[in-house]
Write an enzyme that holds these catalytic residues in place. Structure first.
Site, PDB file in Angstrom:
ATOM      1  N   LEU A  25      63.213  28.426  -2.401  1.00  0.00           N
ATOM      2  CA  LEU A  25      64.443  28.972  -2.981  1.00  0.00           C
ATOM      3  C   LEU A  25      65.257  27.846  -3.610  1.00  0.00           C
ATOM      4  O   LEU A  25      65.720  26.948  -2.910  1.00  0.00           O
ATOM      5  CB  LEU A  25      65.276  29.637  -1.879  1.00  0.00           C
ATOM      6  CG  LEU A  25      64.641  30.866  -1.211  1.00  0.00           C
ATOM      7  CD1 LEU A  25      65.251  31.100   0.167  1.00  0.00           C
ATOM      8  CD2 LEU A  25      64.799  32.085  -2.104  1.00  0.00           C
ATOM      9  N   ASN A 177      55.641  31.143 -11.855  1.00  0.00           N
ATOM     10  CA  ASN A 177      56.979  31.420 -12.394  1.00  0.00           C
ATOM     11  C   ASN A 177      57.323  30.755 -13.721  1.00  0.00           C
ATOM     12  O   ASN A 177      58.485  30.499 -14.019  1.00  0.00           O
ATOM     13  CB  ASN A 177      58.046  31.085 -11.341  1.00  0.00           C
ATOM     14  CG  ASN A 177      57.877  31.905 -10.078  1.00  0.00           C
ATOM     15  OD1 ASN A 177      57.182  32.923 -10.095  1.00  0.00           O
ATOM     16  ND2 ASN A 177      58.470  31.488  -8.979  1.00  0.00           N
ATOM     17  N   TYR A 179      56.577  27.694 -14.967  1.00  0.00           N
ATOM     18  CA  TYR A 179      56.773  26.239 -15.059  1.00  0.00           C
ATOM     19  C   TYR A 179      55.464  25.569 -15.519  1.00  0.00           C
ATOM     20  O   TYR A 179      54.514  26.259 -15.891  1.00  0.00           O
ATOM     21  CB  TYR A 179      57.346  25.725 -13.730  1.00  0.00           C
ATOM     22  CG  TYR A 179      58.689  26.403 -13.470  1.00  0.00           C
ATOM     23  CD1 TYR A 179      59.805  26.079 -14.257  1.00  0.00           C
ATOM     24  CD2 TYR A 179      58.833  27.426 -12.538  1.00  0.00           C
ATOM     25  CE1 TYR A 179      61.021  26.738 -14.093  1.00  0.00           C
ATOM     26  CE2 TYR A 179      60.039  28.088 -12.372  1.00  0.00           C
ATOM     27  CZ  TYR A 179      61.134  27.737 -13.151  1.00  0.00           C
ATOM     28  OH  TYR A 179      62.336  28.395 -13.009  1.00  0.00           O
ATOM     29  N   GLY A 315      62.247  35.544   0.786  1.00  0.00           N
ATOM     30  CA  GLY A 315      63.197  34.697   0.078  1.00  0.00           C
ATOM     31  C   GLY A 315      64.630  35.074   0.364  1.00  0.00           C
ATOM     32  O   GLY A 315      65.262  34.547   1.295  1.00  0.00           O
TER      33      GLY A 315
HETATM   34  C1  PHB Z   1      65.157  29.796 -10.426  1.00  0.00           C
HETATM   35  O1  PHB Z   1      65.918  28.828 -10.407  1.00  0.00           O
HETATM   36  O2  PHB Z   1      65.543  30.928 -10.733  1.00  0.00           O
HETATM   37  C2  PHB Z   1      63.762  29.612 -10.059  1.00  0.00           C
HETATM   38  C3  PHB Z   1      63.298  28.356  -9.731  1.00  0.00           C
HETATM   39  C4  PHB Z   1      61.976  28.190  -9.385  1.00  0.00           C
HETATM   40  C5  PHB Z   1      61.153  29.263  -9.358  1.00  0.00           C
HETATM   41  C6  PHB Z   1      61.607  30.516  -9.666  1.00  0.00           C
HETATM   42  C7  PHB Z   1      62.923  30.689 -10.022  1.00  0.00           C
HETATM   43  O3  PHB Z   1      59.878  29.140  -9.038  1.00  0.00           O
END
Ligand code: PHB
Length: 358
Positions: A25, A177, A179, A315
């Site tokens: 998170l 996500n 990245y 989460g």
């Molecule tokens: C976000 O900051 O929203 C965030 C960061 C990393 C993740 C997913 C969401 O893997």
């Protein structure tokens, strides 16, 4: 007795006292130097009753940063800061792995000492970067040359060495996500024509090179990987996610990893989520499987009893309930999470959520 959330588990070399995992998170509370603070120690220690904590996503290098206030894992000061966290969690009988992160194109020059963000291809994501100056348009990233990739693999190795020095029980490679590693995997963001683009084999190449190098550094039994096959967040898409991620899951079998962690949908409620059969992918993968996204206690127990998942990552419930394990165990009511204090700020909405018993 069938297995449930409260059964112990082993993920590689990591022994868990229950199957309730705290999901990674992002909380943006580690200052501009990216060094974990005492406030962060309190936050993680409060949640040590989880079977396993996966830390917030943590940049492996200065170029891996994409938001304000992220803690890094590539300097001695950062290692010393994280060491206080691992010691506090271990003192309470908890286990903790660090999530290794390179954001790729999800960044901005103001977060990178003026440098352009890097990506598989020069494709600007839709949306806005979250910077120290507020929300600003993303820029077109610079496409990485293939000869720059070994240095990025090396950054993962160095960050893994730092993580082991800091006392972590293992590392989780963030390949989810939208990245950097996910940008290479999916063909909406990867238009390369070299060995790192085109076929599934080529798009998965960087992830598998990183995995091999991290496994050689830490041992496969201390390494997890997180993927998000259909998450559209960060402007992501793939033309055939099922075949791509079935291939990835099968390839990961060779490393005898601690676990494969899957985000089974879309996060932050953005975009259309493609159909995907997670059970099909899960069956191709021979090791332990961590499921995440929108599980509650009942669905978590069902997923474990049916054999779909070995452990469940929670989460938002862990943001608001430091004692989530005790609350699930006793069917106690849950605290509501305040989304306005998720990203950045003080102890408010971070370490001040009440426990059941004071
Ligand atoms: C976000 O900051 O929203 C965030 C960061 C990393 C993740 C997913 C969401 O893997």
């Amino acid at each position: 007795m069938p297995l449930d959330l409260f059964s112990p588990a082993k993920l590689g070399s990591i022994a868990l006292k229950n199957r309730i995992v705290m999901a990674p998170l992002t909380r943006n509370r580690s200052g501009e130097a990216g060094v974990p603070q005492d406030l962060n120690v309190t936050y993680y220690a409060q949640r040590a009753s989880a079977g396993l904590i996966v830390t917030e996503a943590t940049p492996i290098s200065p170029m891996g940063h994409g938001y304000p206030g992220l803690p890094g894992i590539y300097t001695d000061e950062q290692v010393a800061g994280w060491k206080k966290i691992t010691e506090a969690v271990h003192a309470k009988g908890g286990k903790i792995v660090i999530q290794l992160w390179h954001v790729g194109r999800i960044s901005h020059p103001t977060l990178l000492n003026g440098a352009l963000p890097v990506a598989p291809s020069a494709i600007k994501p839709a949306g806005k970067a979250f910077t120290y100056q507020g929300l600003v348009d993303y820029v077109e990233p610079r496409a990485l040359d293939a000869n720059e990739l070994p240095a990025i693999v090396q950054d993962y190795v160095y960050a893994t060495q730092c993580a082991l020095k800091a006392g972590f029980d293992g590392v989780e490679i963030h390949a989810a996500n939208g990245y950097l590693l996910d940008q290479f995997l999916r063909d909406g963001s990867n238009k390369r024509t070299d060995n790192y683009g085109g076929s599934f084999e080529n798009r998965a190449r960087l992830l598998l090179e990183v995995t091999k190098a991290v496994v050689e550094t830490a041992g496969g039994d201390k390494v997890g990987i997180r993927i998000s096959p259909v998450n559209p967040f960060n402007n992501m898409h793939d033309s055939n996610p099922q075949a791509l991620f079935n291939y990835v899951a099968e390839q990961l079998n060779q490393f005898n990893l601690a676990y494969l962690h899957a985000v089974e949908g879309g996060i932050h409620g953005v975009g259309k989520v493609d159909a995907f059969d997670f059970e099909q992918m899960r069956k191709l993968y021979k090791g332990a499987y961590m499921a995440n996204l929108s599980y509650d206690k009942v669905r978590g127990n069902d997923a474990i009893a049916s054999g779909h998942a070995d452990v469940i990552a929670y989460g938002v419930p862990f943001i608001a309930n430091p004692d989530l394990v005790e609350r699930y165990k006793t069917d106690a009511a849950l605290n509501e999470a305040d989304s306005k204090s998720f990203y950045g700020g003080t102890e408010k909405g971070y370490t001040d959520y009440p426990f059941l018993k004071a």
